[in-house]
Design an enzyme around this catalytic site. Structure first.
Site, PDB file in Angstrom:
ATOM      1  N   HIS A  38       0.831  -1.203   0.000  1.00  0.00           N
ATOM      2  CA  HIS A  38       0.000   0.000   0.000  1.00  0.00           C
ATOM      3  C   HIS A  38       0.866   1.253   0.000  1.00  0.00           C
ATOM      4  O   HIS A  38       0.577   2.232  -0.706  1.00  0.00           O
ATOM      5  CB  HIS A  38      -0.911  -0.028   1.230  1.00  0.00           C
ATOM      6  CG  HIS A  38      -1.816   1.140   1.335  1.00  0.00           C
ATOM      7  ND1 HIS A  38      -2.024   1.818   2.515  1.00  0.00           N
ATOM      8  CD2 HIS A  38      -2.583   1.782   0.416  1.00  0.00           C
ATOM      9  CE1 HIS A  38      -2.867   2.807   2.324  1.00  0.00           C
ATOM     10  NE2 HIS A  38      -3.218   2.819   1.055  1.00  0.00           N
ATOM     11  N   GLU A  93       2.230   1.888  -3.408  1.00  0.00           N
ATOM     12  CA  GLU A  93       1.199   2.532  -4.247  1.00  0.00           C
ATOM     13  C   GLU A  93       1.219   4.044  -4.046  1.00  0.00           C
ATOM     14  O   GLU A  93       1.225   4.818  -5.014  1.00  0.00           O
ATOM     15  CB  GLU A  93      -0.173   1.964  -3.895  1.00  0.00           C
ATOM     16  CG  GLU A  93      -1.344   2.693  -4.525  1.00  0.00           C
ATOM     17  CD  GLU A  93      -2.527   2.847  -3.583  1.00  0.00           C
ATOM     18  OE1 GLU A  93      -2.986   3.993  -3.380  1.00  0.00           O
ATOM     19  OE2 GLU A  93      -2.978   1.820  -3.043  1.00  0.00           O
ATOM     20  N   GLU A  99      -4.880   7.774   6.677  1.00  0.00           N
ATOM     21  CA  GLU A  99      -5.807   6.787   6.122  1.00  0.00           C
ATOM     22  C   GLU A  99      -6.111   5.700   7.143  1.00  0.00           C
ATOM     23  O   GLU A  99      -7.266   5.275   7.306  1.00  0.00           O
ATOM     24  CB  GLU A  99      -5.204   6.185   4.848  1.00  0.00           C
ATOM     25  CG  GLU A  99      -6.146   5.274   4.094  1.00  0.00           C
ATOM     26  CD  GLU A  99      -5.595   4.838   2.746  1.00  0.00           C
ATOM     27  OE1 GLU A  99      -6.121   3.844   2.201  1.00  0.00           O
ATOM     28  OE2 GLU A  99      -4.655   5.482   2.228  1.00  0.00           O
TER      29      GLU A  99
END
Length: 284
Positions: A59, A62, A140
């Site tokens: 993640h 990314e 997040e």
């Protein structure tokens, strides 16, 4: 090489499937009526491939690919270009795949596609960007902790009782699991990208507006020809952890096995939601 496709007679787009010499498969589409061009790249790697000591690495990778490449070194080049030309972008990391996508006004598709391609060719992973972007991952993670659906997902992961099963991994990551984004984390990012971001492990879709498939193919071949065709396999203890994680995850894809031990099902889990919510969820 080019492959044959079955297309609906009601579809006014033209399509072509090609494979580049480096092994990248690409679906090309030409639409005479659309206003925006678009592209998406799916990479066959996700959170289940995270090494044991770095939950959230896929993640984080990314996130980091948006922040500069050798060809476009300014961190905000991609987002600024799309914002200035009617575009937008997004990306997502699942357990098995990572997907990147954007759209932009048709006239600006070639340059946007070139900026996008550098994600998969030569990202920078600079120290300054790594430290700052870790704040975004932390934010997040903090948001996810207040979303009942994400809390349910994490409980299901925690309930997995097959030792070492990749499903149980904490996929989002945060500054603690990613060791503060220091030099070791940056090195792991580069190793992860080098091992998994290879042409044969990716599939590309490009939608062009008012451009022939022949012209679109020339553009795509030129833009993505430098995506590496072979892993840049690192060495050392960190590399061993990456390879071990990849092997464990690949075993799921080849022959799926449940993260729940035989005899432990059926199971009832009671969750206390944060919102006013009454819900029954059945999984099998």
């Amino acid at each position: 090489s080019e492959e044959l496709l079955d297309v609906s007679p009601n579809d006014n787009r033209s399509y072509r499937m090609i494979t580049l010499p480096n092994g990248l498969r690409a679906l090309l589409a030409s639409d005479p009526t659309a206003e925006h061009g678009a592209a998406a790249m799916a990479v066959n790697v996700g959170a289940s491939y995270d090494p044991t000591g770095l939950p959230g690495l896929a993640h984080f990778c990314e996130h980091m690919l948006f922040l500069g490449s050798e060809k476009y070194s300014e961190e905000s080049t991609y987002k600024k270009f799309l914002a200035a030309h009617g575009g937008r972008s997004n990306a997502s990391t699942s357990m098995e795949h990572t997907v990147y996508k954007f759209e932009v006004l048709a006239a600006h598709m070639p340059e946007a596609l070139d900026i996008f391609a550098q994600f998969f060719i030569a990202p920078l992973f600079t120290a300054s960007a790594t430290e700052r972007e870790l704040n975004a991952v932390d934010a997040e993670d903090a948001r996810n902790r207040t979303v009942d659906g994400r809390r349910l997902l994490q409980v299901l992961k925690a309930a997995a009782d097959v030792p070492g099963h990749p499903w149980a991994k904490f996929s989002t990551g945060n500054s603690a699991t990613l060791h503060g984004g220091g030099a070791a984390t940056r090195s792991a990012l580069a190793d992860f990208h080098g091992l998994h971001y290879i042409a044969s492990n990716m599939a590309l879709v490009v939608l062009s507006v008012g451009q022939s498939l022949d012209a679109l193919e020339v553009m795509v071949r030129a833009t993505f020809e430098n995506v590496p065709s072979a892993p840049r396999t690192p060495s050392g203890e960190a590399a061993d952890a990456l390879v071990a994680a990849a092997q464990a995850s690949a075993s799921i894809g080849g022959a799926f096995y449940s993260p729940f031990a035989a005899g432990c099902l059926p199971r009832v889990l009671h969750l206390a939601p944060l919102k006013e919510l009454r819900e029954l969820c059945l999984l099998w």
